[in-house]
Design a protein around this motif. Structure first.
Motif, PDB file in Angstrom:
ATOM      1  N   ILE A 165       0.904  -1.314  -0.111  1.00  0.00           N
ATOM      2  CA  ILE A 165       0.164  -0.053   0.019  1.00  0.00           C
ATOM      3  C   ILE A 165       0.876   1.367   0.010  1.00  0.00           C
ATOM      4  N   VAL A 166       2.258   1.094   0.651  1.00  0.00           N
ATOM      5  CA  VAL A 166       2.973   2.264   0.488  1.00  0.00           C
ATOM      6  C   VAL A 166       3.293   2.675  -0.897  1.00  0.00           C
ATOM      7  N   LEU A 171       2.246   6.220  -5.845  1.00  0.00           N
ATOM      8  CA  LEU A 171       1.723   6.217  -7.265  1.00  0.00           C
ATOM      9  C   LEU A 171       0.628   7.048  -7.496  1.00  0.00           C
ATOM     10  N   LEU A 172      -0.373   6.905  -6.628  1.00  0.00           N
ATOM     11  CA  LEU A 172      -1.846   7.818  -6.937  1.00  0.00           C
ATOM     12  C   LEU A 172      -1.399   9.227  -6.400  1.00  0.00           C
ATOM     13  N   ARG A 173      -0.612   9.290  -5.633  1.00  0.00           N
ATOM     14  CA  ARG A 173      -0.440  10.848  -5.070  1.00  0.00           C
ATOM     15  C   ARG A 173       0.658  11.669  -6.191  1.00  0.00           C
ATOM     16  N   LEU A 174       1.622  10.624  -6.661  1.00  0.00           N
ATOM     17  CA  LEU A 174       2.392  11.297  -7.641  1.00  0.00           C
ATOM     18  C   LEU A 174       1.653  11.892  -9.122  1.00  0.00           C
ATOM     19  N   HIS A 175       0.874  10.964  -9.379  1.00  0.00           N
ATOM     20  CA  HIS A 175       0.097  11.136 -10.556  1.00  0.00           C
ATOM     21  C   HIS A 175      -1.170  12.315 -10.297  1.00  0.00           C
ATOM     22  N   THR A 176      -1.682  12.269  -9.326  1.00  0.00           N
ATOM     23  CA  THR A 176      -2.503  13.271  -9.043  1.00  0.00           C
ATOM     24  C   THR A 176      -1.912  14.642  -8.953  1.00  0.00           C
ATOM     25  N   GLU A 177      -0.791  14.651  -8.272  1.00  0.00           N
ATOM     26  CA  GLU A 177       0.003  15.936  -8.110  1.00  0.00           C
ATOM     27  C   GLU A 177       0.295  16.557  -9.317  1.00  0.00           C
ATOM     28  N   LEU A 238      13.531   5.476  -8.560  1.00  0.00           N
ATOM     29  CA  LEU A 238      13.065   6.361  -7.593  1.00  0.00           C
ATOM     30  C   LEU A 238      11.734   5.082  -6.851  1.00  0.00           C
ATOM     31  N   LEU A 239      10.881   4.626  -7.829  1.00  0.00           N
ATOM     32  CA  LEU A 239       9.752   3.802  -7.220  1.00  0.00           C
ATOM     33  C   LEU A 239      10.229   2.300  -7.488  1.00  0.00           C
ATOM     34  N   ARG A 240      10.042   1.700  -6.291  1.00  0.00           N
ATOM     35  CA  ARG A 240      10.528   0.370  -6.251  1.00  0.00           C
ATOM     36  C   ARG A 240       9.787  -0.591  -5.499  1.00  0.00           C
ATOM     37  N   TYR A 241       9.696  -1.934  -5.839  1.00  0.00           N
ATOM     38  CA  TYR A 241       8.845  -2.765  -5.176  1.00  0.00           C
ATOM     39  C   TYR A 241       9.545  -2.982  -3.572  1.00  0.00           C
ATOM     40  N   ARG A 242       9.023  -3.951  -2.738  1.00  0.00           N
ATOM     41  CA  ARG A 242       9.483  -4.213  -1.482  1.00  0.00           C
ATOM     42  C   ARG A 242      10.650  -4.860  -1.437  1.00  0.00           C
ATOM     43  N   ASP A 356      -2.310   9.980   4.789  1.00  0.00           N
ATOM     44  CA  ASP A 356      -2.115   9.003   5.833  1.00  0.00           C
ATOM     45  C   ASP A 356      -1.513   7.842   5.267  1.00  0.00           C
ATOM     46  N   ASP A 357      -0.977   7.057   6.047  1.00  0.00           N
ATOM     47  CA  ASP A 357      -0.510   5.717   5.807  1.00  0.00           C
ATOM     48  C   ASP A 357       0.383   5.321   4.660  1.00  0.00           C
ATOM     49  N   GLN A 358       1.065   6.505   4.123  1.00  0.00           N
ATOM     50  CA  GLN A 358       2.071   6.582   3.110  1.00  0.00           C
ATOM     51  C   GLN A 358       3.544   6.211   3.662  1.00  0.00           C
ATOM     52  N   THR A 359       3.921   6.420   4.851  1.00  0.00           N
ATOM     53  CA  THR A 359       5.073   6.071   5.147  1.00  0.00           C
ATOM     54  C   THR A 359       5.158   4.621   5.901  1.00  0.00           C
TER      55      THR A 359
END
Length: 359
Positions: A165-166, A171-177, A238-242, A356-359
């Motif tokens: 979920i992180v 991803l959603l925040r990046l594309h929305t901004e 920058l964007l990476r899997y777990r 919330d809950d992004q970190t």
């Protein structure tokens, strides 16, 4: 002197039997014409990575259908028949239009293939079979801007499950901004993040590059996310899997399938990441004007009315629009127009809910 049709037909039949074309007898300086299969590696080698990814499957379909035929022996009817096959066999997706896009895509790929052949001197535009086939008429786009409540529900669904979920929330925040494309997001490297000025460097289709403002909050969380998952070198993703591997397009497919299961209207309407970009750019255009929206989207083409030459916005104007959109200050923002600040009240709340809950 009048040409005898019977003699012309006889001559053509003999030339076809000998494997010779009329062009071979004109004494032209054109190179020997290869078959489709022989020429495809040259087309692929000359294409950009994005073009190979976009047209690769259609080119392979052409090679399978016309493998041993010379590129100047393929007819317009052959290309059109292949287009019909592609449309009929298109995989059903949430946003599919009964194979219409697949057919249009194949014609575009065929034209790209023959554009290379024209550039290499094998034939002319008039000889190209792909350019004599009309593309299917593009239907009106059903995409629209999401409402604040819809955007909030999508973000809540993304945070309510899944195995990462992180990453999904980022991803959603990046594309929305930013309103960026998926390719631009996945191409981000550690060196493309400037946390001091709250900027990211987007590299998108057509080889374009631009610095795009983001909120300081998002910049900080992107940096923490990347470093916590193994990004060390400036060129690391920058964007990476777990597991530390760079994120791929597959993540988007899984994310929207999961959201669609929780929110049936998302699946029914075929909502994708593009809708987030549409939402953001629509809001910016309504509140900050066309020029700012154009700069926000990174549009640099010169098509359209001549006035687009003078309708420009700089980085500070984009940062100001972002600050009004999210309700968060930006170091490069100037004083925002009152209408944009007032207008963002309800929309801004939907942006804040994904913090919330992004970190």
């Amino acid at each position: 002197m009048t040409t005898d049709p019977d003699r012309v037909a006889t001559a053509r039949a003999m030339l076809e039997h000998l494997g010779v074309t009329a062009a071979d007898l004109t004494g032209s300086n054109r190179p020997a014409v290869p078959t489709v299969a022989e020429y495809l590696p040259a087309v692929v080698a000359a294409a950009s990575p994005g073009t190979r990814r976009t047209y690769g499957s259609s080119w392979r379909r052409m090679a399978a259908a016309f493998a041993d035929r010379r590129i100047d022996a393929v007819r317009a009817s052959d290309i059109e028949a292949l287009m019909r096959q592609a449309a009929a066999g298109a995989r059903s997706r949430r946003n599919s239009r009964h194979g219409r896009h697949a057919g249009e895509h194949l014609i575009a790929a065929a034209r790209a293939f023959y554009n290379r052949a024209i550039a290499d001197g094998y034939l002319t535009v008039m000889d190209s079979p792909a350019h004599r086939v009309r593309k299917p008429r593009r239907l009106p786009n059903t995409r629209r801007a999401l409402t604040p409540d819809e955007l909030s529900d999508i973000n809540a669904a993304a945070r309510s499950g899944g195995n990462d979920i992180v990453l999904d929330a980022l991803l959603l925040r990046l594309h929305t901004e930013t309103g960026c494309r998926r390719g631009g997001a996945l191409a981000l490297r550690l060196t493309d993040l400037d946390t001091d000025h709250a900027l990211i460097r987007l590299r998108e289709k057509g080889g374009t590059q631009r610095w795009q403002p983001i909120t300081p909050m998002l910049g900080s969380r992107l940096n923490d996310h990347a470093r916590a998952r193994g990004a060390v070198a400036p060129t690391d993703a920058l964007l990476r899997y777990r597991n530390g591997q760079p994120a791929t397009y597959r993540r988007y497919d899984l994310l929207w399938k999961r959201i669609g299961r929780q929110l049936p209207w998302v699946a029914a309407q075929g909502i994708t990441t593009h809708w987030l970009s549409h939402t953001t750019l629509t809001w910016v255009e309504r509140h900050s004007g066309y020029g700012v929206a154009r700069a926000y989207a990174g549009h640099t083409d010169s098509r359209g009315p001549a006035t687009t030459t003078y309708i420009k916005a700089d980085l500070h104007a984009v940062a100001t629009a972002l600050a009004a959109l999210t309700g968060q200050p930006h170091p490069l923002a100037t004083s925002a127009p009152m209408v944009a600040i007032v207008g963002q009240a309800s929309t801004g709340s939907s942006f804040k809910r994904i913090d919330d809950d992004q970190t």
